[in-house]
Design an enzyme around this catalytic site. Structure first.
Site, PDB file in Angstrom:
ATOM      1  N   ASP A 142       0.832  -1.215   0.000  1.00  0.00           N
ATOM      2  CA  ASP A 142       0.000   0.000   0.000  1.00  0.00           C
ATOM      3  C   ASP A 142       0.864   1.261   0.000  1.00  0.00           C
ATOM      4  O   ASP A 142       0.448   2.296   0.528  1.00  0.00           O
ATOM      5  CB  ASP A 142      -0.924   0.047   1.219  1.00  0.00           C
ATOM      6  CG  ASP A 142      -2.015  -1.003   1.162  1.00  0.00           C
ATOM      7  OD1 ASP A 142      -2.216  -1.582   0.084  1.00  0.00           O
ATOM      8  OD2 ASP A 142      -2.659  -1.243   2.197  1.00  0.00           O
ATOM      9  N   CYS A 146     -16.670 -17.512  -9.741  1.00  0.00           N
ATOM     10  CA  CYS A 146     -17.928 -17.164  -9.076  1.00  0.00           C
ATOM     11  C   CYS A 146     -19.125 -17.897  -9.681  1.00  0.00           C
ATOM     12  O   CYS A 146     -20.119 -18.149  -8.985  1.00  0.00           O
ATOM     13  CB  CYS A 146     -18.158 -15.660  -9.161  1.00  0.00           C
ATOM     14  SG  CYS A 146     -17.102 -14.694  -8.067  1.00  0.00           S
ATOM     15  N   CYS A 198     -23.084 -17.480  -8.713  1.00  0.00           N
ATOM     16  CA  CYS A 198     -23.271 -17.106  -7.311  1.00  0.00           C
ATOM     17  C   CYS A 198     -23.330 -15.585  -7.155  1.00  0.00           C
ATOM     18  O   CYS A 198     -22.499 -14.859  -7.689  1.00  0.00           O
ATOM     19  CB  CYS A 198     -22.137 -17.681  -6.474  1.00  0.00           C
ATOM     20  SG  CYS A 198     -22.250 -17.256  -4.718  1.00  0.00           S
ATOM     21  N   CYS A 237     -22.686 -12.597  -2.207  1.00  0.00           N
ATOM     22  CA  CYS A 237     -22.052 -11.399  -1.642  1.00  0.00           C
ATOM     23  C   CYS A 237     -22.882 -10.153  -1.938  1.00  0.00           C
ATOM     24  O   CYS A 237     -23.052  -9.285  -1.079  1.00  0.00           O
ATOM     25  CB  CYS A 237     -20.632 -11.250  -2.178  1.00  0.00           C
ATOM     26  SG  CYS A 237     -20.515 -11.054  -3.973  1.00  0.00           S
ATOM     27  N   CYS A 256     -24.683  -7.892   1.101  1.00  0.00           N
ATOM     28  CA  CYS A 256     -24.128  -6.582   1.446  1.00  0.00           C
ATOM     29  C   CYS A 256     -25.205  -5.704   2.081  1.00  0.00           C
ATOM     30  O   CYS A 256     -26.205  -5.377   1.438  1.00  0.00           O
ATOM     31  CB  CYS A 256     -23.564  -5.906   0.200  1.00  0.00           C
ATOM     32  SG  CYS A 256     -22.795  -4.309   0.563  1.00  0.00           S
ATOM     33  N   CYS A 270     -20.019   1.972   1.248  1.00  0.00           N
ATOM     34  CA  CYS A 270     -19.266   0.909   1.913  1.00  0.00           C
ATOM     35  C   CYS A 270     -18.948   1.263   3.368  1.00  0.00           C
ATOM     36  O   CYS A 270     -18.395   2.325   3.657  1.00  0.00           O
ATOM     37  CB  CYS A 270     -17.977   0.644   1.144  1.00  0.00           C
ATOM     38  SG  CYS A 270     -16.974  -0.664   1.861  1.00  0.00           S
TER      39      CYS A 270
END
Length: 223
Positions: free
Chosen positions: A133, A187, A190, A193, A197, A213
């Site tokens: 980062d 994925c 699917c 997620c 959320c 978020c």
């Protein structure tokens, strides 16, 4: 030490495992494809980065590891598991697993530096940078290219049979290593997620809206 590239790659992965990394892979240090650049630009244009203005800066460097390290040949990507051995009791205040221990920037930098020192031992003269980062790098893109995981609909890097509780570290290096095979998305159909959320931040597959978020609001949003 005069070793074949394949032998160096094997030794580096063994050393990465010894240091404690859960995965290690290699990708060629080439410019990021136009398709990936456009996807990133559309995400910015839609305002999905919220107040993270730094995402708009250093675009050319973000898409070209050769601008981070002159004559870069390889991108080494490692993953470090941070799932806690013991969780906070349910009666205690709850916070993200990644914040349970020491600052991951310090932990990863130490381990990356150790791995890079090993690389320089088996390939003297190698130049490179260890990144956690600390530079504009598309870590998840390179991790997928290096074959250690795939980017799911939730925009997380998922390591097959291991999950997503991993920190990513990158070494951009002048050492040429045999690239691993990029992982294809697994994925399928699917959408768990997206449905789970709580704030609808995953407004579209592979599209995270930081404005919604909780992670952004509790970590990045200085307002």
């Amino acid at each position: 030490m005069n070793l074949l590239s394949s032998e160096k790659a094997r030794l580096i992965k063994e050393e990465a495992s010894r240091i404690g990394f859960g995965a290690c892979g290699f990708a060629r240090a080439t410019e990021v494809p136009e398709e990936e650049r456009l996807r990133f630009q559309r995400w910015l244009d839609a305002g999905c980065c919220a107040g993270m203005e730094y995402m708009h800066r250093y675009r050319e460097i973000r898409f070209n590891p050769g601008l981070l390290v002159e004559s870069a040949r390889s991108v080494v990507v490692v993953a470090l598991n941070y799932f806690p051995a013991q969780k906070q009791p349910s009666s205690h205040p709850q916070f993200a697993y990644y914040a349970y221990g020491e600052d991951y920037h310090r932990v990863m930098k130490r381990k990356l530096t150790e791995l890079f020192s090993f690389i320089c031992q088996i390939a003297p003269g190698t130049q490179g940078r260890c990144l956690v980062d600390t530079a504009p790098v598309l870590e998840k893109y390179w991790a997928q290219q290096a074959g250690i995981g795939f980017i799911g609909r939730n925009t997380q890097l998922i390591l097959p049979r291991k999950g997503s509780y991993f920190f990513l570290g990158v070494i951009v290096s002048t050492l040429e290593l045999p690239p691993d095979t990029p992982l294809k998305n697994r994925c399928g159909n699917c959408r768990k997620c997206i449905e789970a959320c709580p704030t609808g931040a995953l407004s579209s597959p592979w599209g995270l809206d930081a404005n919604r978020c909780l992670s952004y609001q509790t970590i990045e949003n200085r307002a």
